[in-house]
Write a protein that holds these residues in place. Structure first.
Motif, PDB file in Angstrom:
ATOM      1  N   LEU A   1       0.844  -1.187   0.000  1.00 36.22           N
ATOM      2  CA  LEU A   1       0.000   0.000   0.000  1.00 36.22           C
ATOM      3  C   LEU A   1       0.884   1.243   0.000  1.00 36.22           C
ATOM      4  CD1 LEU A   1      -2.640  -1.106   2.659  1.00 36.22           C
ATOM      5  CD2 LEU A   1      -2.963  -1.020   0.193  1.00 36.22           C
ATOM      6  N   PRO A   2       1.489   1.588  -1.121  1.00 35.90           N
ATOM      7  CA  PRO A   2       2.403   2.735  -1.163  1.00 35.90           C
ATOM      8  C   PRO A   2       1.723   4.026  -0.762  1.00 35.90           C
ATOM      9  CG  PRO A   2       1.841   2.011  -3.386  1.00 35.90           C
ATOM     10  CD  PRO A   2       1.312   0.968  -2.453  1.00 35.90           C
ATOM     11  N   SER A   3       2.390   4.801   0.085  1.00 35.67           N
ATOM     12  CA  SER A   3       1.785   6.019   0.616  1.00 35.67           C
ATOM     13  C   SER A   3       1.670   7.123  -0.420  1.00 35.67           C
ATOM     14  CB  SER A   3       2.615   6.526   1.799  1.00 35.67           C
ATOM     15  OG  SER A   3       3.946   6.791   1.393  1.00 35.67           O
TER      16      SER A   3
ATOM     17  N   ALA B   1      -6.313   6.481  -7.902  1.00 33.68           N
ATOM     18  CA  ALA B   1      -5.113   5.647  -8.020  1.00 33.68           C
ATOM     19  C   ALA B   1      -4.913   4.809  -6.770  1.00 33.68           C
ATOM     20  CB  ALA B   1      -3.893   6.518  -8.287  1.00 33.68           C
ATOM     21  N   ALA B   2      -5.220   5.388  -5.610  1.00 34.21           N
ATOM     22  CA  ALA B   2      -5.085   4.650  -4.362  1.00 34.21           C
ATOM     23  C   ALA B   2      -6.089   3.504  -4.314  1.00 34.21           C
ATOM     24  CB  ALA B   2      -5.278   5.580  -3.171  1.00 34.21           C
TER      25      ALA B   2
ATOM     26  N   PRO C   1     -17.523   6.769 -12.233  1.00 32.77           N
ATOM     27  CA  PRO C   1     -17.975   5.739 -13.177  1.00 32.77           C
ATOM     28  C   PRO C   1     -16.851   4.887 -13.760  1.00 32.77           C
ATOM     29  CG  PRO C   1     -19.160   7.789 -13.551  1.00 32.77           C
ATOM     30  CD  PRO C   1     -18.111   8.097 -12.530  1.00 32.77           C
ATOM     31  N   LYS C   2     -15.733   5.504 -14.116  1.00 36.57           N
ATOM     32  CA  LYS C   2     -14.631   4.729 -14.694  1.00 36.57           C
ATOM     33  C   LYS C   2     -14.027   3.773 -13.672  1.00 36.57           C
ATOM     34  CE  LYS C   2     -13.180   7.868 -18.393  1.00 36.57           C
ATOM     35  NZ  LYS C   2     -12.042   8.669 -18.955  1.00 36.57           N
TER      36      LYS C   2
ATOM     37  N   ILE D   1      -5.288  10.354   5.369  1.00 38.83           N
ATOM     38  CA  ILE D   1      -4.199  10.014   4.453  1.00 38.83           C
ATOM     39  C   ILE D   1      -4.761   9.608   3.086  1.00 38.83           C
ATOM     40  CG2 ILE D   1      -2.175   8.541   4.087  1.00 38.83           C
ATOM     41  CD1 ILE D   1      -2.040   8.205   7.150  1.00 38.83           C
ATOM     42  N   ARG D   2      -5.704   8.629   3.058  1.00 35.95           N
ATOM     43  CA  ARG D   2      -6.233   8.143   1.784  1.00 35.95           C
ATOM     44  C   ARG D   2      -7.447   7.263   2.028  1.00 35.95           C
ATOM     45  NH1 ARG D   2      -1.013   4.272   0.769  1.00 35.95           N
ATOM     46  NH2 ARG D   2      -1.166   3.155   2.729  1.00 35.95           N
TER      47      ARG D   2
END
Length: 391
Positions: free
Chosen positions: A65-67, A73-74, A141-142, A311-312
């Motif tokens: 799980l790259p920060s 993208a996450a 949607p994508k 963070i995400r």
């Protein structure tokens, strides 16, 4: 008596809510078991417990799980690097658990989709455990279209190829450990969604803690960024520590640092890789965290104001809910400095409106029913199954 199997990912914040629900079901005379990673599940659920082992990707892999990933993208990285491989690795263990334990209902965490996919293949009724309401919100949607393809591929390998159900969201029962006052009207998420509030229950202690270190004459602040962000949080925790030291005359801080980079500093800063969080919150005045849903709910349950630095993933949504409720302030994780953190901490500690709002949310949490309400919904599902026993 019915049998309930909890399928959980190797994530502390996703396992903890099941502990109280399982205890409530057991107290009502039902059979209860878990399927998950033993070394993570066993210390959290305690003894005695029926646990069926499942494999998992290596959790200490820094590429997991790259920060650096954010936004869509996450989410894409989360599924490609963790949730999709996790489903494939868990599936054999989940299947073995279902055949041996013969559950009447499977409770599959949203991030342990092997539970739902195997359940549909074997004809077992299943409910979704949504530890955060953010998981119910629509995606771009994508992103949704891409994820639908991923799930289709998983279904061909470990589920029922003819099914079209979403393994992240049962069409019978979705248990959401939040409240409408934070997440919005339940009806907007679907008729099967039930907002049950946090499931807060005593948990086995997994570590020693120097309770005598706490000074009753000063406010105690818990600083934590959860179990999945140790490396990403090194700079952030250092800034938090500096903010706490600058206020040592009136507060002391307990910092959860799993990276091992921080050091204790006298009687103003205590650093530990793990803490007995629920017990510690009873003695705290505020919490600084990453807006992980589990930590936020436990803080608000205790009526504690927050400083949140998401963070995400779902954390920005949870942080927005805290701020909108008036129970805390948000700072930017990547740009947080000791001065900014200190100013936010001063505000939530000194201005009574933040504490009052946190206490108000805490009362709403209790009124939602928590573990007892969740157990009642699961009993109803077991009593009215839509499908037969294992096939």
């Amino acid at each position: 008596m019915s049998g309930f199997l909890f399928v959980v990912p190797p994530l502390v914040g996703h396992i903890n809510p099941t502990v109280g629900v399982a205890a409530e079901l057991a107290a009502r005379g039902h059979r209860v078991a878990w399927a998950g990673l033993p070394e993570l599940v066993e210390p959290l659920v305690g003894e005695p417990a029926t646990l069926f082992p499942c494999d998992s990707p290596a959790l200490d892999d820094p590429a997991l799980l790259p920060s650096s990933l954010r936004g869509p993208a996450a989410m894409k990285g989360l599924w490609e690097r963790f949730l999709e491989p996790l489903a494939l690795e868990m599936a054999p263990g989940v299947c073995a658990a279902m055949r041996e334990f013969q559950p009447d209902v499977v409770i599959a965490d949203q991030q342990a989709v092997a539970g739902a996919l195997v359940a549909e293949r074997l004809g077992v009724p299943w409910a979704t455990s949504a530890t955060t309401p953010a998981g119910l919100a629509p995606m771009l949607p994508k992103v949704e279209a891409w994820l639908t393809g991923v799930i289709h591929g998983l279904r061909q390998r470990i589920g029922d190829p003819d099914s079209t159900a979403d393994p992240r969201r049962s069409d019978r029962l979705v248990l959401t450990f939040s409240i409408e006052a934070l997440a919005g009207p339940a009806g907007s998420f679907g008729d099967q969604v039930r907002f049950v509030g946090p499931s807060i229950a005593p948990r086995p202690s997994v570590c020693d803690f120097p309770w005598e270190w706490l000074d009753p004459g000063r406010a105690t602040v818990l600083i934590t960024i959860g179990t999945a962000h140790a490396e990403a949080g090194v700079r952030f925790l250092a800034e938090c520590a500096d903010a706490a030291r600058a206020r040592s005359g009136r507060l002391q801080a307990v910092v959860v640092d799993r990276s091992g980079t921080l050091r204790d500093s006298g009687d103003d800063l205590l650093v530990r890789p793990f803490v007995p969080q629920l017990a510690l919150l009873e003695r705290c005045a505020a919490v600084v965290c990453h807006a992980g849903h589990n930590t936020v709910c436990e803080a608000l349950w205790h009526g504690l104001p927050l400083v949140v630095a998401p963070i995400r993933h779902d954390q920005p949504t949870i942080a927005a809910q805290v701020v909108e409720a008036g129970a805390g302030l948000r700072v930017r994780f990547g740009r947080a400095t000791a001065d900014r953190l200190g100013t936010a901490l001063d505000s939530v500690l000194r201005e009574p409106d933040y504490r009052a709002a946190a206490e108000r949310v805490g009362r709403s949490f209790r009124a939602a029913g928590g573990a007892a309400a969740t157990a009642a919904h699961l009993e109803d599902l077991a009593a009215h199954p839509a499908t037969g026993r294992l096939r």
